[in-house]
Enzyme design. Structure first.
Site, PDB file in Angstrom:
ATOM      1  N   GLU A 142       1.069  -1.305   0.174  1.00 25.70           N
ATOM      2  CA  GLU A 142       0.009   0.054   0.077  1.00 25.70           C
ATOM      3  C   GLU A 142       0.797   1.265   0.038  1.00 25.70           C
ATOM      4  O   GLU A 142       0.280   2.294   0.103  1.00 25.70           O
ATOM      5  CB  GLU A 142      -0.905   0.136   1.128  1.00 25.70           C
ATOM      6  CG  GLU A 142      -2.351  -0.493   0.961  1.00 25.70           C
ATOM      7  CD  GLU A 142      -2.572  -1.893   0.376  1.00 25.70           C
ATOM      8  OE1 GLU A 142      -1.627  -2.897   0.739  1.00 25.70           O
ATOM      9  OE2 GLU A 142      -3.465  -2.201   0.020  1.00 25.70           O
ATOM     10  N   TYR A 178       3.610   2.077   2.178  1.00 25.86           N
ATOM     11  CA  TYR A 178       4.077   2.285   3.256  1.00 25.86           C
ATOM     12  C   TYR A 178       5.593   2.013   3.430  1.00 25.86           C
ATOM     13  O   TYR A 178       5.999   1.641   2.282  1.00 25.86           O
ATOM     14  CB  TYR A 178       3.254   1.395   4.604  1.00 25.86           C
ATOM     15  CG  TYR A 178       1.795   2.085   4.653  1.00 25.86           C
ATOM     16  CD1 TYR A 178       1.711   3.527   5.185  1.00 25.86           C
ATOM     17  CD2 TYR A 178       0.804   1.393   4.366  1.00 25.86           C
ATOM     18  CE1 TYR A 178       0.398   3.625   5.209  1.00 25.86           C
ATOM     19  CE2 TYR A 178      -0.542   1.896   4.750  1.00 25.86           C
ATOM     20  CZ  TYR A 178      -0.845   2.906   4.944  1.00 25.86           C
ATOM     21  OH  TYR A 178      -1.935   3.511   5.294  1.00 25.86           O
ATOM     22  N   ARG A 233       2.667  -8.410   4.598  1.00 28.62           N
ATOM     23  CA  ARG A 233       1.621  -7.943   3.436  1.00 28.62           C
ATOM     24  C   ARG A 233       2.515  -7.367   2.198  1.00 28.62           C
ATOM     25  O   ARG A 233       3.074  -6.448   2.374  1.00 28.62           O
ATOM     26  CB  ARG A 233       0.639  -7.094   3.991  1.00 28.62           C
ATOM     27  CG  ARG A 233      -0.413  -6.899   3.130  1.00 28.62           C
ATOM     28  CD  ARG A 233      -1.701  -6.567   3.736  1.00 28.62           C
ATOM     29  NE  ARG A 233      -2.613  -6.034   2.800  1.00 28.62           N
ATOM     30  CZ  ARG A 233      -3.654  -5.100   3.089  1.00 28.62           C
ATOM     31  NH1 ARG A 233      -3.775  -4.774   4.269  1.00 28.62           N
ATOM     32  NH2 ARG A 233      -4.563  -4.763   2.031  1.00 28.62           N
ATOM     33  N   HIS A 289      -1.392   3.809  -1.899  1.00 29.93           N
ATOM     34  CA  HIS A 289      -2.504   4.843  -1.406  1.00 29.93           C
ATOM     35  C   HIS A 289      -2.544   6.057  -2.505  1.00 29.93           C
ATOM     36  O   HIS A 289      -3.435   6.468  -2.807  1.00 29.93           O
ATOM     37  CB  HIS A 289      -2.527   5.252  -0.168  1.00 29.93           C
ATOM     38  CG  HIS A 289      -2.799   4.394   1.101  1.00 29.93           C
ATOM     39  ND1 HIS A 289      -3.874   3.430   0.743  1.00 29.93           N
ATOM     40  CD2 HIS A 289      -2.239   3.807   2.128  1.00 29.93           C
ATOM     41  CE1 HIS A 289      -4.136   2.740   1.655  1.00 29.93           C
ATOM     42  NE2 HIS A 289      -3.151   2.840   2.664  1.00 29.93           N
ATOM     43  N   GLN A 334     -17.984   5.208   3.108  1.00 29.69           N
ATOM     44  CA  GLN A 334     -18.379   6.208   3.999  1.00 29.69           C
ATOM     45  C   GLN A 334     -18.241   6.656   5.353  1.00 29.69           C
ATOM     46  O   GLN A 334     -17.952   7.302   5.698  1.00 29.69           O
ATOM     47  CB  GLN A 334     -19.762   6.384   3.439  1.00 29.69           C
ATOM     48  CG  GLN A 334     -20.108   7.247   2.077  1.00 29.69           C
ATOM     49  CD  GLN A 334     -21.470   7.528   1.523  1.00 29.69           C
ATOM     50  OE1 GLN A 334     -22.158   6.440   0.692  1.00 29.69           O
ATOM     51  NE2 GLN A 334     -22.169   8.106   2.296  1.00 29.69           N
TER      52      GLN A 334
HETATM   53  P1  NAP Z   1     -26.425  17.315  -2.444  1.00 28.73           P
HETATM   54  O1  NAP Z   1     -25.017  16.645  -2.049  1.00 28.73           O
HETATM   55  O2  NAP Z   1     -27.006  18.264  -1.212  1.00 28.73           O
HETATM   56  O3  NAP Z   1     -26.277  18.046  -3.628  1.00 28.73           O
HETATM   57  C1  NAP Z   1     -27.365  18.872  -4.033  1.00 28.73           C
HETATM   58  C2  NAP Z   1     -26.787  19.941  -5.112  1.00 28.73           C
HETATM   59  O4  NAP Z   1     -27.888  20.517  -5.714  1.00 28.73           O
HETATM   60  C3  NAP Z   1     -25.760  20.813  -4.729  1.00 28.73           C
HETATM   61  O5  NAP Z   1     -24.765  20.771  -5.744  1.00 28.73           O
HETATM   62  C4  NAP Z   1     -26.367  22.222  -4.810  1.00 28.73           C
HETATM   63  O6  NAP Z   1     -25.396  23.059  -5.196  1.00 28.73           O
HETATM   64  C5  NAP Z   1     -27.397  21.967  -5.664  1.00 28.73           C
HETATM   65  N1  NAP Z   1     -28.692  22.900  -5.261  1.00 28.73           N
HETATM   66  C6  NAP Z   1     -29.328  22.842  -3.900  1.00 28.73           C
HETATM   67  N2  NAP Z   1     -30.552  23.499  -4.065  1.00 28.73           N
HETATM   68  C7  NAP Z   1     -30.869  23.945  -5.195  1.00 28.73           C
HETATM   69  C8  NAP Z   1     -31.678  24.693  -5.781  1.00 28.73           C
HETATM   70  N3  NAP Z   1     -32.845  25.020  -5.292  1.00 28.73           N
HETATM   71  N4  NAP Z   1     -31.479  24.777  -7.179  1.00 28.73           N
HETATM   72  C9  NAP Z   1     -30.554  24.402  -7.812  1.00 28.73           C
HETATM   73  N5  NAP Z   1     -29.612  23.678  -7.394  1.00 28.73           N
HETATM   74  C10 NAP Z   1     -29.646  23.545  -6.087  1.00 28.73           C
HETATM   75  O7  NAP Z   1     -27.601  16.418  -2.383  1.00 28.73           O
HETATM   76  P2  NAP Z   1     -27.527  14.863  -3.460  1.00 28.73           P
HETATM   77  O8  NAP Z   1     -26.537  15.102  -4.595  1.00 28.73           O
HETATM   78  O9  NAP Z   1     -28.979  14.782  -3.739  1.00 28.73           O
HETATM   79  O10 NAP Z   1     -27.311  13.961  -2.474  1.00 28.73           O
HETATM   80  C11 NAP Z   1     -27.942  13.563  -1.244  1.00 28.73           C
HETATM   81  C12 NAP Z   1     -27.180  12.850  -0.368  1.00 28.73           C
HETATM   82  O11 NAP Z   1     -26.674  11.552  -0.993  1.00 28.73           O
HETATM   83  C13 NAP Z   1     -25.884  13.710   0.099  1.00 28.73           C
HETATM   84  O12 NAP Z   1     -25.781  14.170   1.261  1.00 28.73           O
HETATM   85  C14 NAP Z   1     -24.802  12.725  -0.352  1.00 28.73           C
HETATM   86  O13 NAP Z   1     -24.105  12.517   0.925  1.00 28.73           O
HETATM   87  C15 NAP Z   1     -25.463  11.157  -0.615  1.00 28.73           C
HETATM   88  N6  NAP Z   1     -25.030  10.713  -1.530  1.00 28.73           N
HETATM   89  C16 NAP Z   1     -23.637  10.552  -1.732  1.00 28.73           C
HETATM   90  C17 NAP Z   1     -22.901   9.807  -2.568  1.00 28.73           C
HETATM   91  C18 NAP Z   1     -21.641   9.407  -2.974  1.00 28.73           C
HETATM   92  O14 NAP Z   1     -20.960   9.299  -3.825  1.00 28.73           O
HETATM   93  N7  NAP Z   1     -20.746   9.556  -1.773  1.00 28.73           N
HETATM   94  C19 NAP Z   1     -23.542   9.566  -3.872  1.00 28.73           C
HETATM   95  C20 NAP Z   1     -25.216   9.735  -4.074  1.00 28.73           C
HETATM   96  C21 NAP Z   1     -25.690  10.505  -2.830  1.00 28.73           C
HETATM   97  P3  NAP Z   1     -25.413  24.476  -5.326  1.00 28.73           P
HETATM   98  O15 NAP Z   1     -26.053  24.993  -4.417  1.00 28.73           O
HETATM   99  O16 NAP Z   1     -24.032  25.121  -5.461  1.00 28.73           O
HETATM  100  O17 NAP Z   1     -26.046  24.662  -6.744  1.00 28.73           O
HETATM  101 FE1  SF4 Z   2     -17.260   0.700   4.893  1.00 27.70          FE
HETATM  102 FE2  SF4 Z   2     -19.525  -0.352   6.014  1.00 27.70          FE
HETATM  103 FE3  SF4 Z   2     -19.437   1.027   3.440  1.00 27.70          FE
HETATM  104 FE4  SF4 Z   2     -18.493  -1.420   3.872  1.00 27.70          FE
HETATM  105  S1  SF4 Z   2     -20.523  -1.073   3.853  1.00 27.70           S
HETATM  106  S2  SF4 Z   2     -17.526   0.236   2.842  1.00 27.70           S
HETATM  107  S3  SF4 Z   2     -17.533  -1.448   5.872  1.00 27.70           S
HETATM  108  S4  SF4 Z   2     -18.997   1.855   5.466  1.00 27.70           S
END
Ligand code: NAP
Ligand code: SF4
Length: 677
Positions: A167, A169, A217, A255, A342
């Protein structure tokens, strides 16, 4: 044995000791190992996994000295005083018949602290600290530190140690020319570059005796330029065997490599063939790792003779009872790791305690406890998304009588949308897990049923949990009611989308939807390994001669022209997970998605989307506008504060707070509430 997982469950005899099955819980930093006062929690965490049947556990990395710290004042084993807390851990694991190794990890230039050292004074791209080059004398002192660390681990009751050599290290920084540019006896040809690792093993073996497991490892695939070839990897493996290691474990990718190795879009068992190649050249047992999360995959690797053991870390956070469920043919009850990172790795990078998105009890075993209730109640849970599923199944497992109301024809909520995103197919496993749990815990499930207050009161529920979730936020500008304006939910449910698309909102869902729209219609899901290797430039030849196993990535013209837009002026995707966000950004860049920030949305017309950017009006000539502008809570069922109700009402998940909604909070909310009722 009548089980279909005979290879997983077969004991492994090492001569002086026996590991009861072929499952290794791989090393993973939880954050608990850094503070002695957290060791009772760490002992409970490992004890639970040992109780769940795993054969061998490897702890998170413990440094042999201060220079080796990953973080300031990270877990270290270098004095007799460090032993006592570790005894809690070894005792908790041995009580259940499992074995445990302490991982010795010297971070080298990956340390996020000012004392960092390396083979050569070359800064890594993932730490701001430039390392000092270890002198000959300092290398010999470091070998002594490894030996002292291993000897103290032996005194603490560990069955052995794992020496972290992959990884990227410290030891990997010596093994590979990627960092090692020395011209003394520790640099140059592979025989010199491996000297440090080999001398450590010899010295530990001499001190610890024959009845002590030494696992190494080793990086099977560096995935960085100037990385080792397979021939060099095999040379190192043979030398380590000769020096006295008991087990050879697999590491994949440094990494800093820009090729994903563990995120959910990496195909299952993607790297097992590289381990199999090394296994041909050594007689000691070899362990395969990376993206092995379900018994079928593990069994296939073992049955094909590609490895002698399989290593999983995150899947055992997700389900401590993975092995016992496999052994008793209850595979459908496994809470599968969806490789989202996450709640585990993303937490570690933020210096928070690692836990698991699908299992909030992970690393919180002594704090989030599901005790049997002495006063069973009638509980209604409204909404079958993951928050409601979590609340319903935990409450029912505690002995409550639970009814789950779901307005749709299926449970799963937003996960039903996520599972169709390319590379997120694993999300269907969580829905499967919860469906089985609903049955096992005796939850009464009422699908296609929109609950209302009168009905709930008439039926005499004592507790009502409102988990009604969210709806996509609508765009409120001129023309947003035109048919070419679609919500992300409509798109992911299959609504037709044109060739030129504007995606409004660049949160996780904006990125997901863009990836969904870039997937060729006939590309199978999950992506076949060969396609994935071509896409990321991973040498498919297990006997690779390319540097670190990398080749040129294949680039295809994108199937759609996409604009991804946000109002903020910060970089797009800045809020995505630390360990997975870069993969999504790289994907969209590769497919020429045009990312615009600081945008104001003006109107949608038949010509396209009008925006203002840098003070100028501009028309994006698109056929479809997809709105990914976050969500709004659905909470009509929740009584207003002064209102008197017969039942106690609670609100959780997205219904409680739509902003920054994520499945991690939703599942934890449900579990925490249900643990208290
Ligand atoms: P989000 O992360 O809150 O993004 C919403 C987007 O919409 C932002 O870019 C915001 O940016 C824009 N927005 C907000 N209000 C708006 C409005 N009235 N008009 C136009 N644009 C607006 O929400 P999401 O993408 O729906 O995701 C929801 C949750 O799911 C998130 O908290 C995230 O953690 C989770 N999620 C995570 C992943 C991942 O890959 N880790 C994937 C999918 C979902 P601006 O205000 O700058 O325009
Ligand atoms: Fe990590 Fe749990 Fe997501 Fe698996 S499901 S990657 S252990 S948070």
């Amino acid at each position: 044995m009548t089980t279909s997982y005979a290879n997983i469950l077969k004991p492994l005899h090492l001569g002086f000791t026996t590991i009861k099955n072929r499952v290794v819980m791989g090393s993973m930093h939880t954050g608990l190992e850094d503070r002695f006062y957290n060791y009772p929690k760490l002992a409970a965490y490992f004890g639970e996994r040992a109780k769940g049947g795993v054969g061998l556990i490897i702890t998170g990395g413990i440094s042999p000295n201060r220079q080796g710290w990953l973080l300031p004042a990270g877990g270290t084993m270098n004095t007799l005083g460090d032993i006592a807390p570790h005894r809690l851990v070894t005792h908790a694991v041995h009580k259940h018949g499992a074995k445990i190794l302490m991982q010795i990890l010297h971070a080298g230039r990956y340390g996020y602290q000012p004392f960092v050292v390396s083979s050569s004074p070359i800064k890594s791209p993932i730490s701001p600290f430039k390392p000092r080059q270890l002198s000959d004398k300092q290398i010999l002192d470091t070998i002594d530190d490894y030996v002292r660390c291993a000897s103290l681990a032996q005194k603490a009751g560990y069955d052995g140690v794992e020496i972290m050599g992959s990884e990227g290290y410290l030891l990997n920084q010596f093994l590979s020319r990627h960092v090692n540019q020395r011209t003394d006896r520790w640099g140059g040809p592979i025989e010199n570059r491996m000297r440090f690792a080999v001398e450590i093993v010899k010295a530990i073996r001499a001190k610890a005796g024959e009845k002590f497991i030494i696992c190494f490892r080793l990086s099977m695939l560096d995935l960085v330029h100037d990385g080792n070839t397979m021939d060099e990897v095999i040379t190192v493996a043979k030398a380590l065997e000769q020096a006295g290691i008991t087990l050879l474990n697999t590491g994949i990718g440094w990494h800093e490599a820009r090729i994903p190795t563990i995120v959910t879009s990496v195909p299952r068992a993607a790297f097992a063939d590289y381990t199999a190649e090394v296994k041909k050249h050594v007689a000691i047992p070899v362990i395969a790792s990376n993206r092995i999360n379900m018994p079928e995959t593990a069994e296939e690797i073992l049955a094909a003779g590609k490895a002698d053991m399989v290593q999983m870390a995150r899947p055992l956070l997700a389900d401590p009872f993975w092995v016992n469920k496999t052994a008793t043919n209850r595979v459908d009850e496994i809470n599968t790791c969806i490789a989202c990172n996450q709640a585990c790795l993303d937490h570690t990078f933020k210096n928070q305690r690692a836990t698991c998105l699908v299992n909030p009890q992970a690393a919180f075993e002594t704090e989030l406890v599901y005790l049997k209730t002495s006063k069973p109640k009638r509980i209604a849970v409204i909404g079958g998304g993951v928050a409601g599923l979590s609340a319903a199944t935990v409450a029912a497992s505690r002995g409550h009588q639970v009814t789950l109301f779901e307005a749709a024809h299926e449970v799963g909520g937003q996960f039903n949308l996520a599972k169709v995103v390319p590379g997120k197919e694993e999300f269907h496993e969580t829905i499967r897990y919860f469906k089985v749990q609903l049955e096992k815990t005796g939850v009464e499930l009422r699908l296609n049923t929109k609950a209302n207050r009168e009905q709930l009161e008439r039926e005499g529920f004592e507790e009502v949990i409102v988990a009604t979730g969210v709806v996509p936020r609508a765009l409120r500008i001129d023309g947003s009611d035109l048919p070419q304006v679609l919500s992300y939910a409509e798109v992911l449910r299959g609504a037709p989308v044109g060739q030129k698309v504007a995606v409004i909102g660049a949160g996780g869902i904006g990125f997901d939807v863009s990836e969904y729209l870039l997937k060729p219609e006939h590309q199978p899901q999950p992506q076949p390994l060969a396609d994935w290797q071509r896409e990321w430039g991973v040498d498919p030849n297990p006997n690779y001669v390319s540097e670190g196993g990398t080749t040129a990535a294949e680039v295809h013209p994108p199937i759609r022209e996409i604009y991804l837009l946000q109002r903020k002026t910060s970089a797009l995707g800045a809020g995505l997970g630390k360990t997975s966000g870069w993969v999504h950004r790289a994907q969209l860049k590769k497919h020429q998605v045009r990312m615009l920030r600081g945008v104001q949305y003006k109107a949608v017309t038949d010509e396209g989307l009008w925006i203002e950017l840098g003070g100028h009006d501009q028309l994006l000539r698109v056929d479809t506008v997809v709105v990914c502008a976050g969500q709004e809570s659905v909470k009509e069922l929740m009584p207003a504060a002064p209102e008197k109700t017969l039942a106690n009402y609670h609100i959780i998940g997205g219904a409680k707070l739509a902003a920054e909604l994520d499945a991690k909070r939703a599942i934890r909310d449900g579990a925490e509430l249900a643990a208290q009722l």
